[in-house]
Scaffold this motif. Structure first.
Motif, PDB file in Angstrom:
ATOM      1  N   GLU A   1       0.859  -1.183   0.000  1.00  0.00           N
ATOM      2  CA  GLU A   1       0.000   0.000   0.000  1.00  0.00           C
ATOM      3  C   GLU A   1       0.897   1.235   0.000  1.00  0.00           C
ATOM      4  N   LEU A   2       0.621   2.173  -0.912  1.00  0.00           N
ATOM      5  CA  LEU A   2       1.403   3.399  -1.028  1.00  0.00           C
ATOM      6  C   LEU A   2       0.666   4.541  -0.336  1.00  0.00           C
ATOM      7  N   ILE A   3       1.335   5.187   0.615  1.00  0.00           N
ATOM      8  CA  ILE A   3       0.760   6.309   1.361  1.00  0.00           C
ATOM      9  C   ILE A   3       1.641   7.537   1.162  1.00  0.00           C
ATOM     10  N   HIS A   4       1.021   8.685   0.958  1.00  0.00           N
ATOM     11  CA  HIS A   4       1.769   9.923   0.709  1.00  0.00           C
ATOM     12  C   HIS A   4       0.862  11.124   0.970  1.00  0.00           C
ATOM     13  N   GLY A   5       1.410  12.303   0.794  1.00  0.00           N
ATOM     14  CA  GLY A   5       0.653  13.529   1.028  1.00  0.00           C
ATOM     15  C   GLY A   5       0.546  14.416  -0.194  1.00  0.00           C
ATOM     16  N   ILE A   6       0.672  13.841  -1.395  1.00  0.00           N
ATOM     17  CA  ILE A   6       0.658  14.611  -2.642  1.00  0.00           C
ATOM     18  C   ILE A   6      -0.762  14.619  -3.199  1.00  0.00           C
TER      19      ILE A   6
ATOM     20  N   TYR B   1      -3.095  10.489   1.322  1.00  0.00           N
ATOM     21  CA  TYR B   1      -3.545   9.837   0.090  1.00  0.00           C
ATOM     22  C   TYR B   1      -2.938   8.447  -0.035  1.00  0.00           C
ATOM     23  N   ARG B   2      -3.657   7.595  -0.747  1.00  0.00           N
ATOM     24  CA  ARG B   2      -3.196   6.247  -1.021  1.00  0.00           C
ATOM     25  C   ARG B   2      -3.240   6.000  -2.525  1.00  0.00           C
ATOM     26  N   GLY B   3      -2.292   5.168  -3.009  1.00  0.00           N
ATOM     27  CA  GLY B   3      -2.296   4.820  -4.427  1.00  0.00           C
ATOM     28  C   GLY B   3      -1.525   5.809  -5.287  1.00  0.00           C
ATOM     29  N   GLY B   4      -1.592   5.559  -6.599  1.00  0.00           N
ATOM     30  CA  GLY B   4      -0.876   6.396  -7.552  1.00  0.00           C
ATOM     31  C   GLY B   4       0.544   5.931  -7.797  1.00  0.00           C
ATOM     32  N   MET B   5       0.743   4.625  -7.814  1.00  0.00           N
ATOM     33  CA  MET B   5       2.092   4.064  -7.919  1.00  0.00           C
ATOM     34  C   MET B   5       2.799   4.499  -9.193  1.00  0.00           C
TER      35      MET B   5
ATOM     36  N   CYS C   1       0.759  15.058   9.825  1.00  0.00           N
ATOM     37  CA  CYS C   1       2.213  15.120   9.966  1.00  0.00           C
ATOM     38  C   CYS C   1       2.776  13.850  10.584  1.00  0.00           C
ATOM     39  N   LEU C   2       2.031  13.225  11.485  1.00  0.00           N
ATOM     40  CA  LEU C   2       2.507  11.997  12.124  1.00  0.00           C
ATOM     41  C   LEU C   2       2.397  10.800  11.188  1.00  0.00           C
ATOM     42  N   VAL C   3       1.355  10.790  10.356  1.00  0.00           N
ATOM     43  CA  VAL C   3       1.164   9.677   9.438  1.00  0.00           C
ATOM     44  C   VAL C   3       2.223   9.677   8.342  1.00  0.00           C
ATOM     45  N   LEU C   4       2.604  10.848   7.879  1.00  0.00           N
ATOM     46  CA  LEU C   4       3.493  10.944   6.724  1.00  0.00           C
ATOM     47  C   LEU C   4       4.977  10.919   7.093  1.00  0.00           C
ATOM     48  N   LYS C   5       5.319  11.128   8.348  1.00  0.00           N
ATOM     49  CA  LYS C   5       6.740  11.125   8.709  1.00  0.00           C
ATOM     50  C   LYS C   5       7.305   9.716   8.664  1.00  0.00           C
TER      51      LYS C   5
END
Length: 349
Positions: free
Chosen positions: A153-158, A174-178, A265-269
């Motif tokens: 699973e891909l997690i990011h903030g874009i 956000y999730r996905g967008g590999m 901020c905690l999820v993405l670090k």
């Protein structure tokens, strides 16, 4: 003087914490003494209290200080749906760079070499592209015990990454967008550590009966898990139904998890060499009892240590069961450059 007295007076929570700590240490010592010469414990020989403590301890080892992100949650109005709620463990780092086989697991999932080799060969170009983008630097985490054979699973903030979706409105997570992530890293638009990859997850089946009724069966569940062979058929079926209905809500009711508001901020670090473990940071930010529990854990000697009953494989005359102190996070999953070793882990039957 009154202020000094107040400072030295333990809080109610601290008193209960100390009592619980004493009880756990006492019971774990009793469990270690119940082990056979080979270090094994026969759960059916334990009384109800010790059997329950053993199960609680094993559960605790598996989920020790986990911080999870709930990806999706099904309520009781969605019982016609068969999908389960799911969550990712944020603070179980797995690797910081990729070998080809680990990259294959992250991008394509696990496979059977004899049945899926053609599919892998067909996707070889996309795997090579992915490795070029993320091979030298990639943050991979163990997201949980379920679905570890699926692509990560891909997690990011874009926000505008093509192919991605926000996990919940307004979170900025956000999730996905590999495919777009790979292209963005190769073009220099993004850095590899702007993304987090999670292999596996926690899955929680949908509720089949009200959570309140399930919670009342907790003692039967603990008993069924540790000594199922001693129960009558009807009790076995009841316990089995309970275990398959273990929902996310029920896990909260039983005290396995503490729900809190999501912080972007905690999820993405990245949880790599943090000055303070993520679990403690979250607990302190939550305040109140959560903050106090964190401080008690930090002040406890050997905070990250576990007691584990182990076997003594050596043929010593004095080979008795012993207690070993281990650090759960002292060794991450390491994937070296020996592809044969990786094949054995990912490609074998």
């Amino acid at each position: 003087d009154d202020d000094d007295d107040d400072d030295d007076t333990p809080t109610t929570l601290e008193l209960w914490y100390r009592r619980a700590q004493t009880m756990v240490e006492r019971d774990l010592q009793s469990l270690s003494e119940a082990a056979a010469v080979d270090g094994q414990i026969d759960a059916t020989s334990l009384d109800d209290d010790m059997a329950e403590m053993l199960q609680l301890y094993l559960d605790h080892q598996e989920t020790w200080q986990e911080v999870c992100l709930v990806l999706e949650k099904k309520d009781q109005q969605q019982q016609q749906q068969t999908e389960s709620s799911s969550a990712l463990v944020l603070n179980r780092p797995m690797a910081l760079k990729l070998t080809e086989n680990l990259g294959q697991l992250v991008l394509l999932g696990a496979y059977r070499m004899d049945t899926d080799k053609k599919k892998i060969d067909k996707r070889r170009p996309s795997l090579e592209k992915f490795m070029k983008a993320f091979g030298p630097e990639c943050a991979v985490y163990i997201g949980g015990p379920d679905d570890q054979d699926r692509p990560a699973e891909l997690i990011h903030g874009i926000a505008d990454l093509p192919g991605s979706t926000e996990i919940a409105p307004g979170t900025g997570i956000y999730r996905g967008g590999m495919a777009a992530a790979v292209d963005g890293v190769l073009s220099g638009a993004f850095q590899p550590l702007e993304f987090r990859f999670f292999v596996g997850r926690h899955k929680f089946p949908r509720a089949t009966v009200p959570v309140e009724l399930l919670a009342e069966e907790e003692e039967d569940v603990n008993d069924a898990r540790t000594r199922g062979s001693d129960k009558e058929d009807d009790d076995d079926e009841s316990a089995a139904a309970f275990l398959t209905s273990l929902t996310l809500d029920l896990s909260v009711v039983l005290g396995k998890y503490q729900p809190i508001a999501c912080a972007r901020c905690l999820v993405l670090k990245q949880c790599i060499s943090l000055p303070k473990p993520l679990w403690h940071e979250v607990m302190e930010l939550s305040g109140g009892d959560m903050y106090e529990i964190s401080q008690l854990e930090l002040n406890k000697e050997g905070d990250t240590n576990f007691i584990q009953i182990v076997d003594d494989d050596e043929d010593d005359d004095d080979s008795d069961s012993e207690i070993e102190i281990v650090d759960e996070l002292s060794e991450l999953f390491e994937f070296d450059d020996d592809e044969d070793d990786d094949d054995q882990y990912y490609g074998g039957r």
